[in-house]
Write a protein that holds these residues in place. Structure first.
Motif, mmCIF file in Angstrom:
data_model
loop_
_atom_site.group_PDB
_atom_site.id
_atom_site.type_symbol
_atom_site.label_atom_id
_atom_site.label_comp_id
_atom_site.label_asym_id
_atom_site.label_seq_id
_atom_site.Cartn_x
_atom_site.Cartn_y
_atom_site.Cartn_z
ATOM 1 N N ASP A 1 -12.713 -7.730 54.210
ATOM 2 C CA ASP A 1 -11.988 -6.746 53.406
ATOM 3 C C ASP A 1 -10.592 -7.237 53.043
ATOM 4 O O ASP A 1 -10.090 -6.965 51.950
ATOM 5 N N SER A 2 -9.951 -7.964 53.965
ATOM 6 C CA SER A 2 -8.573 -8.410 53.748
ATOM 7 C C SER A 2 -8.472 -9.582 52.783
ATOM 8 O O SER A 2 -7.552 -9.643 51.962
ATOM 9 N N ARG B 1 -5.833 -18.004 57.936
ATOM 10 C CA ARG B 1 -4.958 -17.119 57.160
ATOM 11 C C ARG B 1 -4.501 -15.937 58.011
ATOM 12 O O ARG B 1 -3.314 -15.553 57.978
ATOM 13 N N PHE B 2 -5.418 -15.359 58.783
ATOM 14 C CA PHE B 2 -5.061 -14.223 59.622
ATOM 15 C C PHE B 2 -3.974 -14.611 60.621
ATOM 16 O O PHE B 2 -2.983 -13.886 60.802
ATOM 17 N N VAL B 3 -4.143 -15.751 61.280
ATOM 18 C CA VAL B 3 -3.155 -16.188 62.270
ATOM 19 C C VAL B 3 -1.800 -16.396 61.614
ATOM 20 O O VAL B 3 -0.768 -15.956 62.135
ATOM 21 N N GLU B 4 -1.773 -17.050 60.458
ATOM 22 C CA GLU B 4 -0.495 -17.312 59.809
ATOM 23 C C GLU B 4 0.179 -16.024 59.338
ATOM 24 O O GLU B 4 1.401 -15.867 59.475
ATOM 25 N N ASP B 5 -0.590 -15.095 58.817
ATOM 26 C CA ASP B 5 -0.017 -13.806 58.433
ATOM 27 C C ASP B 5 0.563 -13.093 59.648
ATOM 28 O O ASP B 5 1.647 -12.497 59.595
ATOM 29 N N LEU B 6 -0.163 -13.148 60.766
ATOM 30 C CA LEU B 6 0.290 -12.495 61.986
ATOM 31 C C LEU B 6 1.575 -13.140 62.506
ATOM 32 O O LEU B 6 2.506 -12.452 62.934
ATOM 33 N N ARG C 1 -13.762 -11.232 45.559
ATOM 34 C CA ARG C 1 -14.553 -12.388 45.168
ATOM 35 C C ARG C 1 -15.875 -11.932 44.541
ATOM 36 O O ARG C 1 -16.440 -10.910 44.922
ATOM 37 N N THR C 2 -16.359 -12.743 43.618
ATOM 38 C CA THR C 2 -17.637 -12.436 42.973
ATOM 39 C C THR C 2 -18.737 -13.418 43.366
ATOM 40 O O THR C 2 -19.864 -13.299 42.899
ATOM 41 N N ASP C 3 -18.390 -14.398 44.240
ATOM 42 C CA ASP C 3 -19.374 -15.420 44.611
ATOM 43 C C ASP C 3 -20.061 -15.141 45.928
ATOM 44 O O ASP C 3 -20.853 -15.948 46.406
ATOM 45 N N GLY C 4 -19.749 -13.993 46.546
ATOM 46 C CA GLY C 4 -20.405 -13.633 47.791
ATOM 47 C C GLY C 4 -19.896 -14.348 49.022
ATOM 48 O O GLY C 4 -20.469 -14.209 50.109
ATOM 49 N N LEU C 5 -18.818 -15.136 48.904
ATOM 50 C CA LEU C 5 -18.273 -15.851 50.060
ATOM 51 C C LEU C 5 -17.714 -14.843 51.061
ATOM 52 O O LEU C 5 -16.852 -14.029 50.720
ATOM 53 N N ARG C 6 -18.229 -14.891 52.273
ATOM 54 C CA ARG C 6 -17.810 -13.961 53.319
ATOM 55 C C ARG C 6 -17.868 -14.656 54.669
ATOM 56 O O ARG C 6 -18.736 -15.502 54.899
ATOM 57 N N PRO C 7 -16.973 -14.300 55.607
ATOM 58 C CA PRO C 7 -17.038 -14.895 56.945
ATOM 59 C C PRO C 7 -18.200 -14.339 57.763
ATOM 60 O O PRO C 7 -18.651 -13.210 57.543
ATOM 61 N N SER C 8 -18.655 -15.129 58.696
ATOM 62 C CA SER C 8 -19.706 -14.703 59.620
ATOM 63 C C SER C 8 -19.084 -14.028 60.842
ATOM 64 O O SER C 8 -17.945 -14.311 61.200
ATOM 65 N N ARG C 9 -19.848 -13.169 61.491
ATOM 66 C CA ARG C 9 -19.346 -12.572 62.722
ATOM 67 C C ARG C 9 -19.662 -13.435 63.949
ATOM 68 O O ARG C 9 -19.488 -13.003 65.083
#
Length: 290
Positions: A267-268, A76-81, A273-281
């Motif tokens: 953050d972006s 998503r980040f790449v496509e937005d960019l 979300r309420t399910d805690g789905l988050r990317p890893s670093r």
């Protein structure tokens, strides 16, 4: 004619994770992409159900939550960019190691409206396979999309230029999920080449952080991925602290660099979300501009 070899295992796994996001995670979805799943056709070998691919160990819904969140976030980040850069005048989008990238199929209207020429560079066998699958599925290869078979060990840049890529015009170059398979010397050489593109060009690349920089609960997942890559004959060769990756880009000649940490992606794209789905670093992003 190149012999079809199909996509490599990492390209297929990435496409399946993107599809799994749609099927296993609640809306809102960060990206909606099942085109890669259709291309890969993972159950064509006679699986008992249409979703037999979901029984693969690497598709475990809970174990891969943060990994697939990272995969969809980077896409998503790449496509937005890309679309933002097109609005500023960039009219070429180059995907290095394109694999099962599906921007051209899903965002055709956006690409055409922005006047983008999209170039997908990959191994000759993978390109021949993808061209066939796009035709079989009815997508075809429109005039603004160029699939470029390249030898990444040879004059791949010359092959791109011969296919119509114009280094004198602003471009966005994306290299996602690639740097870990290259030596630092190879990464630096690629950066130097891209840094010589026309002013206003952008490189967006991902990189793996050292295991000790990754969240403790994700380190074993990274070790498993590392072992799997080695067993498949495509070992991870390079890990980078963000500062080192930015330094490589500056040394190559980019005038501006920006590290995009997992927290920024969260953050972006995951804030509500309420399910805690988050990317890893474990894998993060660098943006560099000419």
């Amino acid at each position: 004619m190149p012999t079809e070899t199909g996509p490599d295992h990492t390209a297929v796994r990435t496409a399946l994770w993107r599809a799994l996001h749609l099927r296993a995670d609640a809306p809102p979805h960060v990206i909606e992409d099942e085109v890669g799943l259709r291309l890969a056709e993972p159950d064509a070998d006679g699986a008992d159900t249409a979703d037999g691919w979901r029984a693969r160990p690497d598709m475990d819904v809970e174990a891969t939550r943060r990994t697939r969140a990272s995969i969809v976030a980077r896409a998503r980040f790449v496509e937005d960019l890309v679309l933002a850069a097109a609005g500023r005048g960039a009219d070429q989008y180059l995907v290095l190691g394109a694999g099962l990238d599906t921007f051209a199929q899903r965002r055709a209207a956006d690409a055409v409206a922005a006047g983008l020429r999209v170039f997908e560079a990959d191994r000759p066998g993978a390109v021949a396979w993808k061209r066939r699958r796009l035709t079989e599925l009815g997508y075809g290869v429109p005039g603004w999309l160029t699939l470029v078979p390249v030898d990444f060990e040879g004059d791949w840049w010359g092959q791109l230029v011969a296919a119509g890529f114009d280094p004198s015009r602003p471009a966005v170059v994306a290299s996602a999920g690639v740097t870990m398979y290259l030596t630092e010397d190879a990464v630096a050489a690629t950066f130097r080449r891209i840094a010589r593109l026309a002013p206003g060009s952008t490189l967006v690349t991902t990189f793996l952080r050292p295991i000790e920089d990754v969240e403790p609960d994700q380190r074993e997942q990274l070790r498993v991925a590392q072992r799997g890559a080695r067993a498949a004959g495509t070992p991870f060769l390079s890990f980078y602290a963000p500062e080192r990756m930015a330094a490589l880009a500056r040394e190559a000649g980019f005038r501006d660099t920006r590290h995009v940490p997992a927290e920024e992606l969260a953050d972006s794209y995951f804030a509500d979300r309420t399910d805690g789905l988050r990317p890893s670093r474990g894998e993060e992003i660098l943006v560099a501009r000419t």
